[in-house]
Design an enzyme around this catalytic site. Sequence first.
Site, short mmCIF file in Angstrom:
data_model
loop_
_atom_site.label_atom_id
_atom_site.label_comp_id
_atom_site.label_asym_id
_atom_site.label_seq_id
_atom_site.Cartn_x
_atom_site.Cartn_y
_atom_site.Cartn_z
N HIS A 214 0.77 -1.22 -0.17
CA HIS A 214 -0.14 -0.15 0.02
C HIS A 214 0.86 1.14 -0.16
O HIS A 214 0.41 2.28 -0.52
CB HIS A 214 -1.07 -0.06 1.41
CG HIS A 214 -2.36 -0.13 0.81
ND1 HIS A 214 -3.22 0.83 0.86
CD2 HIS A 214 -3.01 -1.31 0.42
CE1 HIS A 214 -4.37 0.41 0.52
NE2 HIS A 214 -4.32 -0.97 -0.02
N TYR A 235 -6.06 27.01 -14.82
CA TYR A 235 -7.21 27.15 -14.45
C TYR A 235 -7.94 25.92 -14.36
O TYR A 235 -9.15 25.92 -14.24
CB TYR A 235 -7.80 28.10 -15.35
CG TYR A 235 -7.69 28.05 -16.88
CD1 TYR A 235 -8.26 27.02 -17.45
CD2 TYR A 235 -6.88 29.05 -17.56
CE1 TYR A 235 -8.10 26.87 -18.86
CE2 TYR A 235 -6.75 28.94 -18.97
CZ TYR A 235 -7.66 27.98 -19.38
OH TYR A 235 -7.21 27.72 -20.98
N GLU A 244 -8.40 5.56 -6.14
CA GLU A 244 -7.45 6.04 -7.05
C GLU A 244 -8.44 6.51 -8.42
O GLU A 244 -8.06 6.29 -9.40
CB GLU A 244 -6.59 4.60 -7.67
CG GLU A 244 -7.39 3.24 -7.56
CD GLU A 244 -8.28 2.93 -8.80
OE1 GLU A 244 -7.69 2.69 -9.80
OE2 GLU A 244 -9.55 2.95 -8.52
P1 GH3 Z 1 -9.37 -1.61 -13.29
O1 GH3 Z 1 -8.43 -1.55 -14.15
O2 GH3 Z 1 -10.64 -2.44 -13.50
O3 GH3 Z 1 -9.74 -0.17 -12.48
O4 GH3 Z 1 -8.78 -2.53 -12.10
P2 GH3 Z 1 -8.38 -1.93 -10.63
O5 GH3 Z 1 -7.41 -3.05 -9.93
O6 GH3 Z 1 -7.69 -0.60 -10.49
O7 GH3 Z 1 -9.85 -1.94 -9.91
P3 GH3 Z 1 -10.51 -0.92 -9.18
O8 GH3 Z 1 -10.37 0.66 -9.80
O9 GH3 Z 1 -11.76 -1.47 -8.58
O10 GH3 Z 1 -9.37 -0.92 -7.77
C1 GH3 Z 1 -9.26 -0.05 -6.78
C2 GH3 Z 1 -8.13 -0.52 -5.73
O11 GH3 Z 1 -7.44 0.80 -5.84
C3 GH3 Z 1 -8.72 -0.83 -4.62
C4 GH3 Z 1 -7.61 -0.57 -3.69
O12 GH3 Z 1 -6.70 -1.68 -3.73
C5 GH3 Z 1 -6.87 0.50 -4.47
N1 GH3 Z 1 -6.98 1.53 -3.64
C6 GH3 Z 1 -7.99 2.46 -3.38
N2 GH3 Z 1 -7.37 3.45 -2.77
C7 GH3 Z 1 -6.48 3.43 -2.25
C8 GH3 Z 1 -5.24 4.13 -1.43
O13 GH3 Z 1 -5.74 5.08 -1.06
N3 GH3 Z 1 -4.34 3.90 -1.57
C9 GH3 Z 1 -3.79 2.69 -2.01
N4 GH3 Z 1 -2.47 2.14 -2.16
N5 GH3 Z 1 -4.64 1.95 -2.89
C10 GH3 Z 1 -5.87 2.42 -2.96
MG MG Z 2 -11.21 2.57 -9.27
MG MG Z 3 -8.57 1.15 -11.16
#
Ligand code: GH3
Ligand code: MG
Ligand code: MG
Length: 341
Positions: A214, A235, A244
């Site tokens: 993470h 702007y 993400e």
């Molecule tokens: P896709 O290409 O379909 O988007 O695949 P993906 O693996 O990116 O899928 P998704 O967008 O659903 O994944 C979101 C992931 O992002 C879940 C979690 O592990 C990670 N994530 C969400 N918020 C944070 C954060 O604040 N920090 C970190 N390190 N990871 C995060």
């Molecule tokens: Mg996502």
């Molecule tokens: Mg994603």
Amino acid sequence: MSEIVDQLAELTGLRDRDTLDVSLVTSIRDLLQPGSVAVHRVVGDAGDERWLTRAHLDVADVAARADSSWADPRSLPMLAERPEWRRCLQAATEVELRGSDTTLLLPLASDSGVIGVVEIVTRQPLTDEIKRLLIGVLRIYRNVQGLLDYSERDTLTGLLNRKSFDETFYKVSAAPSPPIADQAGGRRHGAAGGYWLGVVDIDHFKLVNDRFGHLIGDEVLLLLSRVMRSCFRFYDQVYRFGGEEFVVLLRCAGEDDARAALERFREAVRGYVFPQVEHITVSVGFTDVRHGDSPNAAVERADRAVYFAKNHGRDQVRGHAALVREGLLEDDKKAGDIDLF
Ligand code: GH3
Ligand code: MG
Ligand code: MG
């Protein structure tokens, strides 16, 4: 004395960063009655910074004037074209220029550093006591700005957060579009201009977390936010919606310009080398912002375009309107409130 307290009460009561600079010059004008007072801020990319006058009041002005918020950066003066302003900015120090009038330049600071200069032109040089008063007013301005940042910015990336998005969105969807500058800084004929909303979702980001942890994932988010900030104009507003998912509110002359700006960003991400992770890609969906639109409706349209991109190979930019035109998406089909990604 009571006038000073009134001015400070006014300044600290503000909740809208767009009016902060105008309020500052108005306060200084009311306190000192100078010949003129202005706030000049630094905008633009590193190495190509420009001066944007955010508020300027002459003695006879009723209301503050400003450069267009939509000015093409290339139409604005470069830092070096105002050497005294630059000296004040870079040395973070007061600069006084004496001629037939006296110009006092004071650095305008925020918690992230000096962001501009305040220029005050008076007949006579200001006394040390008045200067101390002004420096105090600027410290209060900085504190107000810091509080606004604290409530409106995401702590990891420093981008604007979801809370501030809705407010800005309602402002732009309710307002008539201002004219947009072309590359030479003039008005572009025949293009009304408008706002465009892009939603950015990192591809396979779960894998980044799974492989690298993470903390490295968070670093990717931080670096991506910098790439994003540097790809768009000063702007354009860039947000992190949590997780993400990132959002950009663009001011563009048309659909092709919006697509080109987002494509440039997608390519920049593709070419960026992240420490350890090395390469990531993003899928981007975008839509026009319609008059009277709600933030949820616009985000949903852009989300559906992202969803389409995800299902058609990722690492691409898709426009909602084009998908509808091509019969690949229905216009008002509701995707519901579920989180698609
Ligand atoms: P896709 O290409 O379909 O988007 O695949 P993906 O693996 O990116 O899928 P998704 O967008 O659903 O994944 C979101 C992931 O992002 C879940 C979690 O592990 C990670 N994530 C969400 N918020 C944070 C954060 O604040 N920090 C970190 N390190 N990871 C995060
Ligand atoms: Mg996502
Ligand atoms: Mg994603």
